[in-house]
Design an enzyme around this catalytic site. Structure first.
Site, PDB file in Angstrom:
ATOM      1  N   ASP A 105      -4.539  -0.473   0.393  1.00 55.58           N
ATOM      2  CA  ASP A 105      -3.764  -1.687   0.690  1.00 55.58           C
ATOM      3  C   ASP A 105      -4.531  -2.977   0.395  1.00 55.58           C
ATOM      4  O   ASP A 105      -3.928  -4.039   0.300  1.00 55.58           O
ATOM      5  CB  ASP A 105      -3.346  -1.702   2.169  1.00 55.58           C
ATOM      6  CG  ASP A 105      -2.544  -0.470   2.557  1.00 55.58           C
ATOM      7  OD1 ASP A 105      -1.975   0.172   1.656  1.00 55.58           O
ATOM      8  OD2 ASP A 105      -2.498  -0.151   3.761  1.00 55.58           O
TER       9      ASP A 105
ATOM     10  N   GLY B 264      -5.541   6.766   6.412  1.00 57.87           N
ATOM     11  CA  GLY B 264      -4.956   7.269   5.169  1.00 57.87           C
ATOM     12  C   GLY B 264      -6.049   7.443   4.125  1.00 57.87           C
ATOM     13  O   GLY B 264      -6.902   6.574   3.970  1.00 57.87           O
TER      14      GLY B 264
ATOM     15  N   ARG C 248      20.101  -0.137 -16.781  1.00 54.42           N
ATOM     16  CA  ARG C 248      20.177  -0.130 -15.314  1.00 54.42           C
ATOM     17  C   ARG C 248      18.976  -0.853 -14.700  1.00 54.42           C
ATOM     18  O   ARG C 248      17.935  -1.013 -15.349  1.00 54.42           O
ATOM     19  CB  ARG C 248      20.270   1.291 -14.751  1.00 54.42           C
ATOM     20  CG  ARG C 248      19.312   2.297 -15.280  1.00 54.42           C
ATOM     21  CD  ARG C 248      19.243   3.581 -14.441  1.00 54.42           C
ATOM     22  NE  ARG C 248      20.291   4.538 -14.577  1.00 54.42           N
ATOM     23  CZ  ARG C 248      20.116   5.815 -14.980  1.00 54.42           C
ATOM     24  NH1 ARG C 248      18.916   6.256 -15.339  1.00 54.42           N
ATOM     25  NH2 ARG C 248      21.125   6.640 -15.030  1.00 54.42           N
TER      26      ARG C 248
HETATM   27  O1  F6P Z   1      -2.771   2.369   4.594  1.00 51.08           O
HETATM   28  C1  F6P Z   1      -2.548   3.162   3.482  1.00 51.08           C
HETATM   29  C2  F6P Z   1      -1.118   3.621   3.426  1.00 51.08           C
HETATM   30  O2  F6P Z   1      -0.940   4.406   2.266  1.00 51.08           O
HETATM   31  C3  F6P Z   1      -0.082   2.491   3.488  1.00 51.08           C
HETATM   32  O3  F6P Z   1       0.078   1.831   2.272  1.00 51.08           O
HETATM   33  C4  F6P Z   1       1.131   3.260   3.962  1.00 51.08           C
HETATM   34  O4  F6P Z   1       2.048   2.414   4.642  1.00 51.08           O
HETATM   35  C5  F6P Z   1       0.537   4.267   4.900  1.00 51.08           C
HETATM   36  O5  F6P Z   1      -0.814   4.435   4.539  1.00 51.08           O
HETATM   37  C6  F6P Z   1       1.225   5.600   4.862  1.00 51.08           C
HETATM   38  O6  F6P Z   1       0.583   6.424   5.773  1.00 51.08           O
HETATM   39  P1  F6P Z   1       0.898   7.973   5.961  1.00 51.08           P
HETATM   40  O7  F6P Z   1       0.344   8.699   4.779  1.00 51.08           O
HETATM   41  O8  F6P Z   1       0.211   8.340   7.216  1.00 51.08           O
HETATM   42  O9  F6P Z   1       2.398   8.089   6.041  1.00 51.08           O
END
Ligand code: F6P
Length: 342
Positions: free
Chosen positions: A127, A10, A162
């Site tokens: 993360d 990612g 809310r």
């Molecule tokens: O590892 C980074 C991250 O953004 C996580 O926080 C998330 O769960 C994941 O990648 C989402 O990945 P993708 O963009 O492939 O759906």
């Protein structure tokens, strides 16, 4: 040397700052040549590369994303994947690799190093869950984006009396939720590291309404209720065996609305947390990691990852980075609990 650079997994803000630092110092101080491999491990696997010199890295410091592209390709799941990488590196005259990535990308780098590929790793992920480094770049930017969203949500939640549930990323680590929740003054923060009791959360929410303030509940995408399954978009696994998380925010809002009788809505921050320009902290961290990564490559210190420990950038064995996930310690979570429901 002719050094290949790639970014995998990612994306996150700061990747371009690393690429720039590696190339700038590598060319100016050491006289190395660079080639950019495209889309993570798919680049060396399929021989997809592009020129990477001083001209190509000009102006990219503040840009989010990665000029090299990224993917979640796992060469160990592809027939003859390792042999194909070795052949393509040889065919393109590439002596070594700088791999910029998280758990998965650096896991591949570790195994390739054991098979004789010369590689240096640079840790990245919003993360912040990589072992052996105190922080990863991308995290600070993601936290600031989430904090700003929470600030804005406070005023609208209060106008409409809310509950607003904010679902943030972080996979199986609660760092983004904890830091964004603390910085944004959340009413409750829910992390993957500790299962939550929905009735207790509903109690916190009611208490907040009694004080004439509307509650903001920050929930990490990997958080789970005490007696329930993880809420998932679907059961499909990516090539590294990960499920796609997300959906707990919607589930929780429905539960809270039913239990408190007060309207509850969900905001899923999603990829906004990964987009756009890096914060100053992330630019500096990414730049320093890049400078130290090219030093390590120049020294022939293969199989290492550059890492931030305290305020220093150090070299650690690549294998240490992925040996285990760096999750939020319980005492960090209990620090935050004093604010819950108040
Ligand atoms: O590892 C980074 C991250 O953004 C996580 O926080 C998330 O769960 C994941 O990648 C989402 O990945 P993708 O963009 O492939 O759906």
């Amino acid at each position: 040397m002719r050094i290949g650079v790639l970014t995998g997994g990612g994306d996150c803000p700061g990747l371009n700052a690393v690429i720039r630092a590696v190339v700038r110092k590598g060319v100016a101080n050491y006289g190395h040549e660079f080639v950019g491999f495209q889309d993570g491990w798919r680049g060396p696997l399929e021989g997809l590369s592009r020129p990477l010199g001083i001209a190509e890295v000009r102006g990219i410091l503040p840009r989010g994303g990665t000029i090299l592209g990224s993917s979640r390709t796992n060469p160990f799941k592809i027939e003859n994947g390792v042999e194909r990488i070795q052949e393509n590196l040889a065919a393109q005259g590439v002596d070594a690799l700088v791999a910029i990535g998280g758990e998965d990308t650096l896991g591949v780098a570790t195994k390739l190093h054991e098979l004789g590929v010369r590689v240096v790793g640079v840790p990245k992920t919003i993360d912040n869950d990589l072992n052996a480094t105190d922080y990863t770049f991308g995290f600070d930017t993601a936290v600031n984006i989430a904090m700003e969203a929470i600030d804005r949500l406070h005023t609208t939640a209060e106008s409409h009396h809310r509950t607003l549930v904010v679902e943030v990323m972080g996979r199986h680590a609660g760092w983004i939720a904890l830091h964004a929740g603390l910085a944004g003054g959340a009413n409750v923060i829910l992390l993957p590291e500790r299962r939550f009791d929905v009735d207790q959360v509903a109690g916190y929410v009611e208490k907040r309404f009694q004080h004439q303030y509307a509650p903001i509940v920050v929930v990490a995408e990997g958080a789970q209720p005490l007696d329930g399954q993880m809420v998932l978009h679907n059961q499909e696994l990516d090539s590294f065996g990960h499920v796609r998380l997300g959906g707990i925010g919607q589930w929780l809002a429905e539960q809270l609305e039913a239990k408190t009788g007060k309207e509850a809505r969900t905001v899923v921050l999603g990829h906004i947390q990964r987009g756009g320009t890096p914060t100053a902290f992330d630019r500096v961290l990414a730049t320093r990691l890049g400078l130290h990564a090219i030093d390590a490559a120049n020294d022939g210190d293969w199989g290492k990852m550059v890492a931030m420990q305290g305020t220093e950038i150090v070299r650690v064995p690549l294998v240490d980075a992925t040996a285990e996930l760096k999750t939020v310690p319980l005492e960090r979570y209990t620090e935050a609990e004093v604010f819950f429901g108040s």
